[in-house]
Each structure stands twice: as structure tokens, then as C-alpha cells.
Design a protein around this motif. Sequence first.
Motif, mmCIF file in Angstrom:
data_model
loop_
_atom_site.group_PDB
_atom_site.id
_atom_site.type_symbol
_atom_site.label_atom_id
_atom_site.label_comp_id
_atom_site.label_asym_id
_atom_site.label_seq_id
_atom_site.Cartn_x
_atom_site.Cartn_y
_atom_site.Cartn_z
ATOM 1 N N ILE A 85 0.838 -1.204 0.000
ATOM 2 C CA ILE A 85 0.000 0.000 0.000
ATOM 3 C C ILE A 85 0.870 1.249 0.000
ATOM 4 O O ILE A 85 0.634 2.182 -0.767
ATOM 5 N N ARG A 86 1.894 1.271 0.825
ATOM 6 C CA ARG A 86 2.790 2.437 0.891
ATOM 7 C C ARG A 86 3.526 2.624 -0.439
ATOM 8 O O ARG A 86 3.698 3.751 -0.901
ATOM 9 N N SER A 87 3.929 1.543 -1.061
ATOM 10 C CA SER A 87 4.615 1.637 -2.361
ATOM 11 C C SER A 87 3.686 2.224 -3.413
ATOM 12 O O SER A 87 4.092 3.080 -4.205
ATOM 13 N N TYR A 88 2.439 1.777 -3.425
ATOM 14 C CA TYR A 88 1.471 2.330 -4.375
ATOM 15 C C TYR A 88 1.234 3.807 -4.097
ATOM 16 O O TYR A 88 1.183 4.619 -5.016
ATOM 17 N N GLN A 89 1.074 4.179 -2.841
ATOM 18 C CA GLN A 89 0.853 5.580 -2.498
ATOM 19 C C GLN A 89 2.023 6.454 -2.950
ATOM 20 O O GLN A 89 1.822 7.540 -3.491
ATOM 21 N N ASP A 90 3.252 5.987 -2.753
ATOM 22 C CA ASP A 90 4.437 6.733 -3.189
ATOM 23 C C ASP A 90 4.466 6.846 -4.710
ATOM 24 O O ASP A 90 4.756 7.906 -5.258
ATOM 25 N N TRP A 91 4.171 5.736 -5.383
ATOM 26 C CA TRP A 91 4.143 5.723 -6.851
ATOM 27 C C TRP A 91 3.118 6.725 -7.362
ATOM 28 O O TRP A 91 3.399 7.542 -8.236
ATOM 29 N N ALA A 92 1.918 6.663 -6.815
ATOM 30 C CA ALA A 92 0.839 7.541 -7.262
ATOM 31 C C ALA A 92 1.166 8.998 -6.964
ATOM 32 O O ALA A 92 0.967 9.877 -7.808
ATOM 33 N N GLN A 93 1.674 9.284 -5.777
ATOM 34 C CA GLN A 93 1.981 10.667 -5.410
ATOM 35 C C GLN A 93 3.043 11.266 -6.325
ATOM 36 O O GLN A 93 2.930 12.420 -6.737
ATOM 37 N N ASN A 94 4.030 10.481 -6.677
ATOM 38 C CA ASN A 94 5.084 10.949 -7.588
ATOM 39 C C ASN A 94 4.486 11.361 -8.930
ATOM 40 O O ASN A 94 4.802 12.421 -9.472
ATOM 41 N N ARG A 95 3.616 10.547 -9.459
ATOM 42 C CA ARG A 95 3.004 10.840 -10.758
ATOM 43 C C ARG A 95 2.013 12.004 -10.676
ATOM 44 O O ARG A 95 1.956 12.836 -11.565
ATOM 45 N N VAL A 96 1.265 12.064 -9.594
ATOM 46 C CA VAL A 96 0.314 13.165 -9.421
ATOM 47 C C VAL A 96 1.067 14.490 -9.275
ATOM 48 O O VAL A 96 0.630 15.516 -9.798
ATOM 49 N N ASP A 97 2.200 14.463 -8.592
ATOM 50 C CA ASP A 97 3.011 15.680 -8.484
ATOM 51 C C ASP A 97 3.463 16.158 -9.864
ATOM 52 O O ASP A 97 3.426 17.359 -10.159
ATOM 53 N N LYS A 98 3.876 15.233 -10.706
ATOM 54 C CA LYS A 98 4.273 15.590 -12.078
ATOM 55 C C LYS A 98 3.085 16.165 -12.843
ATOM 56 O O LYS A 98 3.206 17.159 -13.552
#
Length: 132
Positions: free
Chosen positions: A30-43
Motif C-alpha cells: 500500500i505504501r509503495s502504491y501511495q508513493d508511486w501515485a503521489q510521484n506521478r500526481v506531483d508531475k
Amino acid sequence: MSLRLQTNNTVGPFMACLGTNVNLSLHFLIRSYQDWAQNRVDKLDAMLPEMLQRIALFSNKSGYLRRSEHHELHQFLNDGLKDSELNPELAATFRPRSFEKISPWLGEHQAWVEEHNQQWLTQQSQKWSSWF
């Protein structure tokens, strides 16, 4: 977010013997997905203002819309989305209001451009009809 493993009769003994390891694995996933998603949303968030501005500038032009300008907008939007590493569906999930405006322009949206140009031509024909 706290995940607790609940056992039931069908997998109870199996899940009970996995216990803490399953909780840690789920938390890590779950934490890995959240980090992945946040990185892309920031972009995506970094690009959204310019994407929306270019759409507004193009769609609010009062004159004839050139195909090259339309193609340039289409290419810019698709390249921006590609740079965010999100597909249109995920981007729309993360930023639904923005993507209500952007989504039509990710496709060709040629019918809108043609309708706009036809309206402009009609207006110009009426405006200048007495001259010709």
C-alpha cells in the motif's frame, strides 16, 4: 491507515500462521502504491496549469483555427500526460475536474474545431456579403 487481518473460517488457520508478515507485506504494498501515485500526481499537477491555459487560449480564439495549432495542442497534452507516466483514466481519477476539460482534447477533438471554423466562416460570410 491501519490494516488488520481478519480471519474467517475458510482461511483462518492459514492466515493466522502468516500473521504479522502478511500485515507488513500489505502495508509495504500500500505504501509503495501511495508513493508511486503521489510521484506521478506531483508531475501531473506541475503540468496542469499550462495544459489548461493552452486549451483556454486555443478554444477562445475568435478567428479561424489552424490545423497546425490544433495538432500542436493535441501533441503537447499527450506528451505532458506521457511525462507524468499516467494514463488518461488514472489522471482523470486523480484530478477529475481538470480532466473534464482536458480529456476531449487528448483525442483529436476535430469535430469541435471544424464546427468552430464553420461558425467563423459563416459569420465572416455574413459580415462581408455586401462586398461580394
